[in-house]
Design a protein around this motif. Structure first.
Motif, PDB file in Angstrom:
ATOM      1  N   GLY A  99      30.623  46.148   8.362  1.00  0.00           N
ATOM      2  CA  GLY A  99      30.755  44.688   8.400  1.00  0.00           C
ATOM      3  C   GLY A  99      30.734  44.165   9.827  1.00  0.00           C
ATOM      4  O   GLY A  99      30.592  44.935  10.786  1.00  0.00           O
ATOM      5  N   ILE A 137      25.452  37.371  16.656  1.00  0.00           N
ATOM      6  CA  ILE A 137      24.536  38.501  16.439  1.00  0.00           C
ATOM      7  C   ILE A 137      23.066  38.081  16.387  1.00  0.00           C
ATOM      8  O   ILE A 137      22.192  38.888  16.620  1.00  0.00           O
ATOM      9  CB  ILE A 137      24.887  39.291  15.153  1.00  0.00           C
ATOM     10  CG1 ILE A 137      24.966  38.352  13.969  1.00  0.00           C
ATOM     11  CG2 ILE A 137      26.153  40.096  15.321  1.00  0.00           C
ATOM     12  CD1 ILE A 137      25.037  39.086  12.647  1.00  0.00           C
ATOM     13  N   GLY A 177      14.532  48.529  15.785  1.00  0.00           N
ATOM     14  CA  GLY A 177      15.874  47.938  15.774  1.00  0.00           C
ATOM     15  C   GLY A 177      16.089  46.925  16.873  1.00  0.00           C
ATOM     16  O   GLY A 177      17.218  46.642  17.233  1.00  0.00           O
TER      17      GLY A 177
HETATM   18  P1  ADP Z   1      20.315  45.943  17.596  1.00  0.00           P
HETATM   19  O1  ADP Z   1      20.252  46.475  16.228  1.00  0.00           O
HETATM   20  O2  ADP Z   1      19.147  46.302  18.435  1.00  0.00           O
HETATM   21  O3  ADP Z   1      21.610  46.195  18.281  1.00  0.00           O
HETATM   22  P2  ADP Z   1      20.241  43.430  16.242  1.00  0.00           P
HETATM   23  O4  ADP Z   1      19.854  42.092  16.757  1.00  0.00           O
HETATM   24  O5  ADP Z   1      19.472  43.985  15.118  1.00  0.00           O
HETATM   25  O6  ADP Z   1      20.234  44.386  17.502  1.00  0.00           O
HETATM   26  O7  ADP Z   1      21.748  43.327  15.804  1.00  0.00           O
HETATM   27  C1  ADP Z   1      22.694  42.683  16.598  1.00  0.00           C
HETATM   28  C2  ADP Z   1      24.088  43.205  16.327  1.00  0.00           C
HETATM   29  O8  ADP Z   1      24.498  42.833  15.019  1.00  0.00           O
HETATM   30  C3  ADP Z   1      24.146  44.712  16.334  1.00  0.00           C
HETATM   31  O9  ADP Z   1      24.437  45.174  17.616  1.00  0.00           O
HETATM   32  C4  ADP Z   1      25.254  45.003  15.336  1.00  0.00           C
HETATM   33  O10 ADP Z   1      26.485  45.059  15.994  1.00  0.00           O
HETATM   34  C5  ADP Z   1      25.299  43.807  14.424  1.00  0.00           C
HETATM   35  N1  ADP Z   1      24.743  44.172  13.103  1.00  0.00           N
HETATM   36  C6  ADP Z   1      23.496  43.928  12.670  1.00  0.00           C
HETATM   37  N2  ADP Z   1      23.321  44.337  11.398  1.00  0.00           N
HETATM   38  C7  ADP Z   1      24.501  44.889  11.012  1.00  0.00           C
HETATM   39  C8  ADP Z   1      24.971  45.518   9.801  1.00  0.00           C
HETATM   40  N3  ADP Z   1      24.197  45.661   8.728  1.00  0.00           N
HETATM   41  N4  ADP Z   1      26.250  45.944   9.774  1.00  0.00           N
HETATM   42  C9  ADP Z   1      27.039  45.799  10.846  1.00  0.00           C
HETATM   43  N5  ADP Z   1      26.662  45.230  12.026  1.00  0.00           N
HETATM   44  C10 ADP Z   1      25.416  44.782  12.106  1.00  0.00           C
END
Ligand code: ADP
Length: 470
Positions: free
Chosen positions: A405, A414, A433
């Motif tokens: 989460g 995020i 990613g």
């Molecule tokens: P990255 O994956 O390259 O770190 P993203 O923009 O995809 O960058 O995600 C940003 C942040 O959001 C991530 O660093 C993560 O902490 C959080 N996040 C994204 N998707 C999830 C998920 N399904 N569960 C938990 N945290 C998530």
């Protein structure tokens, strides 16, 4: 570059030009045109008196009225006719006119369509002996009452204005000096209260690009400056944040590029040196890593394109089911190999619900959601659901996972470019990613609503909402 005039200099010049213009206009009117204005107003006032006399004559009872007019308006009135003569009392010049002169005037007025202004009465030589006759203005008007011809004469003295004008001129020099001095003072006051703070903010904002804007040096004394100061402070914070995030991104990207490159070089050398290792499996590793590199590079190109807003969407029609099923198929085997439970929650009826999207781009968004679900889930029984649900008149496509989460304080961040909650997550095999900010930009380009629901340590559900094709 040619140096521009400062705001303070501009303000002073504008104010001075304005004031000099006003002073000049007033001066011209006061000196050159004063005499004309005065004469014109005198003319108007005796014409008015003549008209009033005419009105009252027609009502027959007039004598008292003449007297009143004669004295109150500094004018003199004479009414002459065959039947009676009336002269205003007092030192009225019109009294001295004899019958011959009256007749001449009467004729001249008649020739001039019934009314005439006499500017220089000298020609009527009964008066030329008197000095002040030259400054006399006389208006004559012929009227007819009960068949008798009546001549109304109204005169007024014109006072020479030369003395007044020369007084005004000498006063004017003083007034002009005072006004110009006051203008300079005003410009200095305005400059102190308005321009000085701008200069201060300006000199501070030169450090903005380095993220070193120091708001402590600024003491805003009104709401506009306070707002400007706050905006610059925020810009400064954003620059610092973006700078930090860029450094992090660079570190991550470098890391992400290096891993597959190391693998490719390593496997390549191994196959070269150990012929027995030249098998399909090892070659597939090289191919997979090269694909991963290519995806990463594609995403980086997308990000830079989106940053310069060059993204072009090519819309196609697809059913919601087909879209989700395609994506599901992509991940099914991989998830099985990782012991992740991956489910598709889309009923067959969605085969008939058509949507218009750039399929490649929207798939990219869903891949990003799924990759994150795989990346951030450390639970023993990993569960991911790709699904669709109907809400009012739109469809919500979502990716659910039972992962860690997202904390409430991070949930709004995020989607920001370069934002990471945990800076040391592992990279997944599929996709780069790079992220949610790319997904956000793609969804915004499609004009779609998006969001995330999450409870820490329980689940995350990333989604976007779309309407069916009409
Ligand atoms: P990255 O994956 O390259 O770190 P993203 O923009 O995809 O960058 O995600 C940003 C942040 O959001 C991530 O660093 C993560 O902490 C959080 N996040 C994204 N998707 C999830 C998920 N399904 N569960 C938990 N945290 C998530």
């Amino acid at each position: 570059m040619k140096r521009k005039l400062s705001l303070r200099g501009q303000l002073l010049i504008i104010l001075l030009v304005f004031i000099v213009l006003i002073l000049t206009i007033v001066y011209l009117f006061q000196t050159n045109f004063l005499d004309d204005f005065y004469r014109k107003s005198k003319e108007n006032s005796i014409i008015q008196v003549a008209e009033n006399v005419e009105k009252y004559l027609k009502q027959n009872d007039v004598f008292d009225y003449y007297e009143t007019i004669g004295f109150s308006n500094e004018v003199c009135v004479r009414v002459a006719s065959n039947d009676y003569h009336y002269e205003n009392k007092g030192a009225c010049i019109l009294r001295s006119l004899d019958d011959r002169t009256i007749n001449n005037i009467y004729k001249e007025v008649n020739d001039n369509s019934g009314s005439k202004m006499f500017y220089n009465f000298v020609s009527y030589n009964e008066f030329d002996a008197r000095e002040n006759v030259k400054d006399m203005l006389i208006f004559g008007k012929n009227i007819k009452i009960n068949e008798s011809d009546i001549l109304i004469l109204v005169s007024s003295i014109i006072t020479p204005l030369n003395a007044t004008i020369s007084t005004i001129k000498s006063q004017y020099v003083i007034i002009a000096c005072v006004v110009i001095f006051a203008t300079i003072l005003l410009a200095l006051i305005i400059s102190h209260f308005i321009i000085k703070p701008i200069n201060k903010i300006n000199s501070e904002s030169k450090n903005l690009s380095k993220g070193e804007y120091n708001s402590n040096n600024i003491k805003p004394f009104n709401s506009e400056y306070a707002e400007l100061n706050e905006t610059l402070m925020k810009a400064n914070d954003d620059i610092l944040k973006a700078d930090k995030a860029k450094k992090e991104l660079l570190a991550n990207v470098t890391h992400d590029l290096r891993t597959p490159l190391t693998m490719i070089v390593g496997y390549g050398e191994m196959i070269r040196d150990l012929p027995e290792e030249n098998n399909v499996e090892n070659i597939n590793v090289i191919i997979d890593e090269a694909k991963r590199l290519s995806t990463l590079v594609d995403d980086l190109i997308d990000i830079s394109r989106l940053e310069s807003s060059k993204i072009e969407l090519s819309y196609e029609t697809i059913s919601i089911y087909d879209l989700l099923f395609d994506v599901y198929k992509q991940y099914e085997i991989y998830c099985k190999s990782q012991n992740v439970s991956f489910k598709l929650d889309a009923k067959k009826k969605y085969q008939k619900i058509m949507i218009d999207i750039d399929i490649h781009r929207i798939k990219q968004v869903i891949y990003n959601f799924i990759n994150n679900s795989l990346n951030y889930n450390n639970k023993a029984k990993q569960k991911i659901v790709l699904g669709v649900e109907e809400i009012k008149d739109y469809y919500r496509i979502y990716v659910y996972d039972n992962g860690p989460g997202i904390k409430q304080e991070d949930i709004n961040n995020i989607w920001e470019r370069y934002y990471k909650v945990d800076k040391t997550h592992k990279r997944n095999h599929i996709g780069s990613g790079i992220g949610l900010s790319l997904s956000k930009d793609l969804l915004i380009a499609h004009n779609l609503k998006y969001g995330v629901e999450s409870i820490e340590n329980e689940y995350s559900k990333f989604f976007f909402e779309i309407k069916a094709r009409e």
